[in-house]
Scaffold this active site. Structure first.
Site, PDB file in Angstrom:
ATOM      1  N   THR A 154       0.809  -1.193   0.031  1.00  0.00           N
ATOM      2  CA  THR A 154       0.070  -0.116   0.058  1.00  0.00           C
ATOM      3  C   THR A 154       0.802   1.047  -0.043  1.00  0.00           C
ATOM      4  OG1 THR A 154      -1.819   1.262   1.285  1.00  0.00           O
ATOM      5  CG2 THR A 154      -0.200  -0.122   2.677  1.00  0.00           C
ATOM      6  N   SER A 170      -1.976   3.272  10.469  1.00  0.00           N
ATOM      7  CA  SER A 170      -3.064   2.408  11.216  1.00  0.00           C
ATOM      8  C   SER A 170      -2.420   1.331  11.306  1.00  0.00           C
ATOM      9  CB  SER A 170      -4.242   2.287  10.191  1.00  0.00           C
ATOM     10  OG  SER A 170      -4.003   1.521   9.064  1.00  0.00           O
ATOM     11  N   TYR A 186      -3.298  -1.586  10.488  1.00  0.00           N
ATOM     12  CA  TYR A 186      -3.276  -2.240   8.839  1.00  0.00           C
ATOM     13  C   TYR A 186      -1.956  -1.823   8.169  1.00  0.00           C
ATOM     14  CZ  TYR A 186      -3.946  -2.170   3.912  1.00  0.00           C
ATOM     15  OH  TYR A 186      -3.500  -2.265   2.747  1.00  0.00           O
ATOM     16  N   HIS A 187      -1.897  -0.536   8.085  1.00  0.00           N
ATOM     17  CA  HIS A 187      -0.709  -0.031   7.113  1.00  0.00           C
ATOM     18  C   HIS A 187       0.526  -0.295   7.997  1.00  0.00           C
ATOM     19  CE1 HIS A 187      -4.004   2.754   5.632  1.00  0.00           C
ATOM     20  NE2 HIS A 187      -3.315   2.540   4.593  1.00  0.00           N
ATOM     21  N   LYS A 215       1.743  -3.686   6.647  1.00  0.00           N
ATOM     22  CA  LYS A 215       2.294  -3.691   5.266  1.00  0.00           C
ATOM     23  C   LYS A 215       3.778  -3.207   5.287  1.00  0.00           C
ATOM     24  CE  LYS A 215      -1.414  -4.889   2.763  1.00  0.00           C
ATOM     25  NZ  LYS A 215      -1.845  -5.631   1.672  1.00  0.00           N
ATOM     26  N   ASN A 221     -15.555   5.425  -3.825  1.00  0.00           N
ATOM     27  CA  ASN A 221     -16.602   4.556  -3.825  1.00  0.00           C
ATOM     28  C   ASN A 221     -17.681   4.791  -2.970  1.00  0.00           C
ATOM     29  OD1 ASN A 221     -15.527   3.164  -6.142  1.00  0.00           O
ATOM     30  ND2 ASN A 221     -15.191   1.372  -5.093  1.00  0.00           N
TER      31      ASN A 221
HETATM   32  N1  USQ Z   1     -12.419   9.260   4.232  1.00  0.00           N
HETATM   33  C1  USQ Z   1     -13.468  10.258   4.103  1.00  0.00           C
HETATM   34  N2  USQ Z   1     -14.555   9.835   4.343  1.00  0.00           N
HETATM   35  C2  USQ Z   1     -15.023   8.772   4.018  1.00  0.00           C
HETATM   36  C3  USQ Z   1     -13.861   7.705   4.018  1.00  0.00           C
HETATM   37  C4  USQ Z   1     -12.775   8.106   4.133  1.00  0.00           C
HETATM   38  O1  USQ Z   1     -12.928  11.560   4.205  1.00  0.00           O
HETATM   39  O2  USQ Z   1     -16.135   8.437   4.126  1.00  0.00           O
HETATM   40  C5  USQ Z   1     -10.907   9.725   4.151  1.00  0.00           C
HETATM   41  C6  USQ Z   1     -10.089   9.026   5.109  1.00  0.00           C
HETATM   42  O3  USQ Z   1     -10.200   9.726   6.450  1.00  0.00           O
HETATM   43  C7  USQ Z   1      -8.919   9.119   4.711  1.00  0.00           C
HETATM   44  C8  USQ Z   1      -9.013   8.981   3.159  1.00  0.00           C
HETATM   45  O4  USQ Z   1     -10.461   9.337   2.962  1.00  0.00           O
HETATM   46  O5  USQ Z   1      -8.232  10.416   4.816  1.00  0.00           O
HETATM   47  C9  USQ Z   1      -8.657   7.601   2.718  1.00  0.00           C
HETATM   48  O6  USQ Z   1      -9.562   6.729   3.221  1.00  0.00           O
HETATM   49  P1  USQ Z   1     -10.060   5.233   2.616  1.00  0.00           P
HETATM   50  O7  USQ Z   1     -10.719   4.454   3.581  1.00  0.00           O
HETATM   51  O8  USQ Z   1     -10.475   5.698   1.454  1.00  0.00           O
HETATM   52  O9  USQ Z   1      -8.743   4.633   2.370  1.00  0.00           O
HETATM   53  P2  USQ Z   1      -7.607   3.757   3.291  1.00  0.00           P
HETATM   54  O10 USQ Z   1      -7.936   3.778   4.691  1.00  0.00           O
HETATM   55  O11 USQ Z   1      -5.966   4.604   3.330  1.00  0.00           O
HETATM   56  O12 USQ Z   1      -7.436   2.503   2.709  1.00  0.00           O
HETATM   57  C10 USQ Z   1      -7.475   1.937   1.600  1.00  0.00           C
HETATM   58  C11 USQ Z   1      -7.656   0.507   1.609  1.00  0.00           C
HETATM   59  C12 USQ Z   1      -6.388  -0.269   1.720  1.00  0.00           C
HETATM   60  C13 USQ Z   1      -5.215   0.321   0.842  1.00  0.00           C
HETATM   61  C14 USQ Z   1      -5.460   1.927   0.842  1.00  0.00           C
HETATM   62  C15 USQ Z   1      -4.330   2.595  -0.144  1.00  0.00           C
HETATM   63  O13 USQ Z   1      -8.737  -0.102   2.543  1.00  0.00           O
HETATM   64  O14 USQ Z   1      -6.419  -1.442   1.545  1.00  0.00           O
HETATM   65  O15 USQ Z   1      -4.143   0.160   1.188  1.00  0.00           O
HETATM   66  O16 USQ Z   1      -6.623   2.452   0.471  1.00  0.00           O
HETATM   67  S1  USQ Z   1      -3.797   4.104   0.443  1.00  0.00           S
HETATM   68  O17 USQ Z   1      -4.600   5.007   1.079  1.00  0.00           O
HETATM   69  O18 USQ Z   1      -3.036   4.669  -0.538  1.00  0.00           O
HETATM   70  O19 USQ Z   1      -2.696   3.827   1.400  1.00  0.00           O
END
Ligand code: USQ
Length: 404
Positions: free
Chosen positions: A145, A186, A188-189, A192, A247
């Site tokens: 990730t 987190s 989870y992160h 990884k 999404n």
């Molecule tokens: N966020 C909002 N509103 C929401 C959901 C999320 O503002 O309803 C914000 C969160 O606070 C965060 C951002 O959007 O700042 C991203 O959240 P996310 O839930 O879309 O992504 P994340 O928790 O980082 O995890 C997801 C996948 C994970 C992958 C990661 C890639 O679940 O498996 O590793 O994205 S990355 O974010 O590039 O690390």
């Protein structure tokens, strides 16, 4: 190639399995179906109706003439069976998706933290140890990730895995290449980030050939293969634990739920469409490292966006209301993010960007299955600390905050 797709029943694993099977590879899904059990634990379901993995494979055979094999196996808990499976099947490549992938789920309670570390770190280490023990020279492709790096604004692009640094020694300045420092946000992160060290060790000590893909946030739902039949449909998570930001905004717009922006929405993140994810796996497989080479690390993302800009884009497109909510996460209010992805571009990736057509496709899917959505599961309430929990509990849907 004979390819094992570990975690092939999941959101990226399933379309990857179809994509590789469609290219003519012999695909074996190895999965313990834990994601389906977590749905049961949480009392939520995929927006899209998913058939059993066996039924999905049967439909694929009917549609394409190709067989996808399914094997029920828990990588983290059944080491001896895993070793035997590898010895029996001798895959040319192993794609490792078999980890708990949601940051909010990993932060729910101490039990969820323990489960995520136990499952993810053991799954990866068991696989590495079993590959060495069986002597199988398979190319291991792991889905990592972008989040291992954290999201502070460094001001310089995040390179693809490695950083050249200089250190002062008594003999003068010396150049050195290090893994780009991790700063996971987190549990989870964090798992990884730990995986990265395991890979570094096994590549250097045992000559395992490993590619680590640092993927951004996936959006979209269909790929060319999941579109082929109603029963090949991909899973789609909308709930506060497993749904990811873009999404979620798209399904929220589809059901008239105000878009749930955390905090100021100033977080900048890396994104990639699901069709590009599966293409990237194909490209990574075609560019395996040689024995003795360092771990190959790719940034698997195509563009970066700020969360509030995405909310505004979806609002413009659909007329949805945007709501700023108390942020359940401990993360920077605002950050910039610049990411290099030259390696995939040079291998021939032609990125899908946020075209309205594909955004609208997700809204259409959400509208079709809107009756399956439990609106009470939309808010994200898994809090990163006990102090934050008090704030989020107080106002999980931001009703007391002004809509913007
Ligand atoms: N966020 C909002 N509103 C929401 C959901 C999320 O503002 O309803 C914000 C969160 O606070 C965060 C951002 O959007 O700042 C991203 O959240 P996310 O839930 O879309 O992504 P994340 O928790 O980082 O995890 C997801 C996948 C994970 C992958 C990661 C890639 O679940 O498996 O590793 O994205 S990355 O974010 O590039 O690390």
């Amino acid at each position: 190639m004979r390819i094992a797709v570990l975690g092939g029943d999941g959101f990226v694993g399933w379309p990857t399995s179809l994509h590789l099977s469609n290219l003519g590879h012999e695909v074996h899904i190895v999965d313990n179906l834990s994601r389906r059990w977590i749905d049961t634990e949480l009392g939520v379901q995929s927006l899209t109706p998913m058939d059993s993995i066996q039924e999905r494979c049967r439909i694929w055979k009917q549609e394409s003439g190709n067989t996808i094999h399914f094997h029920l196996l828990n990588l983290a808990k059944e080491y001896e069976r895993l070793k035997q499976w590898l010895a029996d099947h001798k895959p040319d490549a192993v794609i490792h998706f078999a980890e708990q992938r949601a940051a909010p789920y990993s932060m729910k309670t101490d039990r969820h933290k323990v489960y995520t570390v136990d499952n993810n770190v053991n799954a990866t280490h068991n696989l590495l140890a079993a590959l060495v023990e069986t002597g199988i020279d398979a190319h291991l492709v792991h889905l990592g990730t972008m989040g291992v790096y954290g999201y502070s604004s460094v001001g310089a692009p995040i390179p693809e895995g490695y950083l050249d640094v200089e250190i002062d020694t008594p003999a003068g300045r010396k150049g050195m290449e290090i893994l780009y420092p991790t700063r996971p946000g987190s549990v989870y992160h964090m798992t990884k980030s730990l995986d990265q060290i395991l890979f570094q060790f096994y590549a250097q000590n045992d000559g395992l050939r490993i590619t680590d893909l640092h993927q951004g946030i996936v959006w979209g739902t269909h790929t060319d293969q999941t579109r082929r039949h109603e029963q090949l449909i991909n899973r789609f998570d909308y709930d506060g634990d497993y749904g990811t930001v873009l999404n979620r905004f798209l399904i929220q717009a589809a059901i008239g739920y105000p878009l749930t922006v955390h905090g100021t929405g100033g977080q900048t993140r890396a994104f990639i469409h699901i069709q590009d994810c599966v293409r990237c796996i194909e490209l990574a497989l075609s560019d395996a490292p040689k024995t003795g080479e360092r771990v190959k690390i790719f940034n698997q993302m195509t563009e970066t966006h700020r969360v509030r800009d995405l909310a505004q884009l979806v609002a413009r497109m659909t007329g949805a209301e945007v709501r700023m909510l108390p942020n359940p996460r401990k993360e920077a209010d605002e950050n910039d993010l610049i990411v290099k992805n030259d390696q995939f571009l040079s291998l021939g990736l032609n990125p899908i960007t946020l075209q309205e057509g594909l955004l609208a496709e997700v809204v259409d899917v959400a509208k079709k299955y809107a009756h399956r959505i439990d609106r009470s599961r939309v808010p994200a309430v898994s809090a990163w600390t006990k102090d934050i929990a008090k704030r989020v509990d107080h106002d999980p849907e931001g009703k007391k905050l002004k809509a913007v």
